[in-house]
Design an enzyme around this catalytic site. Structure first.
Site, short mmCIF file in Angstrom:
data_model
loop_
_atom_site.label_atom_id
_atom_site.label_comp_id
_atom_site.label_asym_id
_atom_site.label_seq_id
_atom_site.Cartn_x
_atom_site.Cartn_y
_atom_site.Cartn_z
N LYS A 1 3.75 2.98 -13.63
CA LYS A 1 3.03 2.49 -14.70
C LYS A 1 2.43 3.28 -15.66
O LYS A 1 2.41 3.32 -16.87
CB LYS A 1 2.42 1.22 -14.61
CG LYS A 1 3.08 -0.25 -14.60
CD LYS A 1 2.00 -1.44 -14.51
CE LYS A 1 1.23 -1.18 -13.42
NZ LYS A 1 0.18 -2.44 -13.13
N SER B 1 9.41 10.00 -9.53
CA SER B 1 8.90 8.66 -9.57
C SER B 1 8.50 8.02 -10.93
O SER B 1 7.97 9.18 -11.71
CB SER B 1 7.57 8.64 -8.52
OG SER B 1 6.52 7.90 -9.20
N ASP C 1 -8.28 4.75 -4.62
CA ASP C 1 -6.72 4.25 -4.52
C ASP C 1 -6.30 4.53 -3.30
O ASP C 1 -4.91 4.65 -3.43
CB ASP C 1 -6.00 4.51 -5.77
CG ASP C 1 -4.72 3.60 -6.02
OD1 ASP C 1 -4.79 2.50 -5.18
OD2 ASP C 1 -3.82 3.77 -6.98
N VAL D 1 4.62 9.35 -14.73
CA VAL D 1 6.01 9.90 -14.40
C VAL D 1 5.95 11.16 -13.75
O VAL D 1 5.06 12.31 -14.27
CB VAL D 1 6.86 10.07 -15.54
CG1 VAL D 1 8.43 10.28 -15.14
CG2 VAL D 1 6.87 8.83 -16.45
#
Ligand code: ADP
Ligand code: MN
Length: 495
Positions: free
Chosen positions: A242, A239, A384, A245
């Site tokens: 922003k 993945s 989140d 990685v």
């Protein structure tokens, strides 16, 4: 001491690469990335970093870089000479064939075998119109067979037009070029294999963009992990977000006996491009655990702090028995953890799986429990939480991505919790779980607070009032309000 400290490496091994990399690391610390290492580093083939013959390959990497630089210089010189000789003459001589860096330069090893397998060759031209079955056309002395050299040659020339567009065939028809079957076939094979090679190379380039997503310094750190044997192979990128990685890797052997490295690992690299992190200030700035350090830190260290935060939070969750990745090691801004998934395939996000209504209900209750555990036992709010950061694996939900998680007493902790509750509640209500609490009920169930407002606006206002009260309390008494301490048992919901 620290479980995430540097692994003990054999003291004698001191390859050229080690010496070079130390210097390199220093160099890179001083100046900003890029320039020092040309793209060449990303040209590595196959798995991005492998454990096999790593010692030689490190020296090899350096040698390759030097060679590449040399080749580039050579080509540049060639171009200058080509220009000088040609001047503005209408007829020019090309030095193309003497160039070292061929545009399609790559391993050509498989090419020979490759083109023979034509079962599904996308570049195969449509069947050319051939002489009918009987093998000849015309009558009497005008008869021509498929073996007629002239006709056949012209036909072959025309068929060259069917080669892939990139293949420069020139104006064979205009020249009335007649190609023998032998030459035609050789050209055809060449065109196919060249085309496929170019396609493959393109793929490779696409792949290496992901690899380029990490800067040279990160690459070096990753490389060292492989070199130390901690990781076996870094296979590729799972993945690119922003802010991070994520790579997949096969685990190697641990330097210490007591620690076992999982067979498959996920490597989360927190991006060192700073801009993306600016808007995350509010999470960390007010987190008392990081308070003292925040003000003095340079931006690079702030990014390391995100990685550190994720590690601490995962460790807390692990202790509470919440399904989540297990921390393997933290190195600067790189967090290695266990991989949720199997055989390089990451577990799907909750948003990407279709669960039976039974599993959906099961997942809901599990998450409700996890949120309570997270709050009560780990003293954390995910901050989140959504179907994007929950993976479905082994018949249960796994929580990931906790770098931004905060303690409930964080000045905005309760707001974050409310947002989490809204995401979870909406996801499961839309997913048809009739038992799913609404966001306000869920908030109370998780926090153990008893906010009675029956609409969102008032509820939110009460939350903010509580946060403010806590802040004032901290200001005046230097400690948090009792209601936030984990003594007050929130009711544990169960099936
Ligand atoms: P981001 O901040 O970029 O969202 P995440 O921690 O959510 O970072 O990771 C991004 C993605 O990488 C996840 O959505 C998941 O698909 C994958 N991923 C992250 N950690 C793991 C892991 N331990 N095992 C398997 N996949 C993972
Ligand atoms: Mn995420």
């Amino acid at each position: 001491q620290c479980p995430w400290g540097a692994p003990k490496t054999a003291s004698i091994s001191c390859s050229l690469a080690d010496v070079m990399s130390e210097q390199l690391a220093k160099e890179l610390q001083l100046e900003e990335e890029n320039a020092a290492f040309p793209e060449v580093v990303a040209v590595a083939e196959g798995p991005f970093i492998t454990g096999e013959n790593i010692d030689t390959s490190s020296d090899l990497m350096l040698a390759q870089m030097l060679q590449m630089e040399f080749d580039r210089e050579y080509d540049a010189q060639l171009r200058r000479e080509e220009k000088k000789i040609n001047g503005d003459s209408k007829v020019s001589i090309s030095f193309e064939n003497y160039r070292k860096v061929h545009p399609y330069d790559s391993d050509s090893s498989e090419d020979e075998v490759d083109w023979q397998d034509t079962r599904h060759d996308p570049y195969r031209a449509d069947k050319p119109t051939t002489t009918p079955r009987k093998g000849f056309t015309g009558k009497g002395k005008d008869i021509t067979t498929k073996h007629d050299e002239v006709v056949c040659g012209r036909k072959n020339t025309a068929r060259m037009e069917n080669f892939a567009p990139e293949f420069q065939v020139g104006d064979g028809i205009g020249m009335d070029l007649k190609l023998s079957n032998q030459v035609f076939n050789a050209l055809k094979q060449h065109a196919y294999s060249e085309e496929r090679r170019s396609a493959r190379l393109h793929e490779k380039k696409e792949h290496s963009t992901a690899e380029k997503a990490v800067d040279p310094k990160t690459r070096l750190l990753l490389y060292k992990m492989v070199n130390a044997g901690m990781l076996e192979t870094i296979t590729g990128c799972i993945s690119t977000g922003k802010e991070s990685v994520v790579f997949h890797a096969y685990g190697g052997r641990s330097a210490t006996e007591d620690k076992v490295i999982p067979p498959e690992c996920a490597i989360k690299v927190f991006k060192t491009t700073l801009n993306e992190f600016k808007n995350r200030d509010k999470y960390i700035k007010d987190d008392y655990r990081f308070k003292d350090r925040f003000s003095k830190l340079n931006p690079r260290k702030v990014i390391r702090m995100w990685a550190e935060k994720e590690m601490h939070n995962l460790t807390r969750m692990q202790t509470a028995g919440i399904p989540c990745p297990q921390v393997v090691i933290l190195k600067k801004h790189i967090l290695v953890m266990s991989f949720i998934g199997k055989d390089q395939v990451p577990a799907p996000k909750l948003k990407d799986v279709t669960l039976s209504s039974e599993d959906m209900k099961k997942a809901y209750y599990q998450i409700l429990n996890m949120m309570q555990q997270l709050y009560k036992e780990c003293n954390l709010v995910h901050a989140d939480l959504s179907e994007y950061n929950m993976l479905w694996h082994d018949g249960k939900v796994w929580l990931i991505d906790v770098s931004q998680s905060v303690e409930p007493t964080h000045p905005h902790g309760l707001e974050f919790l409310f947002r989490d509750c809204r995401n979870v509640s909406q996801f499961f209500q839309k997913g048809g779980v009739a038992e799913a609490l609404n966001e306000r009920e869920l908030f109370n169930a998780v926090s153990g607070l008893n906010i009675t407002a029956d609409n969102e606006v008032d509820f939110q206002a009460e939350i903010e009032a509580l946060e403010k009260m806590n802040e004032d309390h901290v200001q005046n008494h230097g400690k948090k309000l009792a209601m936030f301490s984990s003594d007050g048992d929130p009711p544990i919901y169960d099936e």
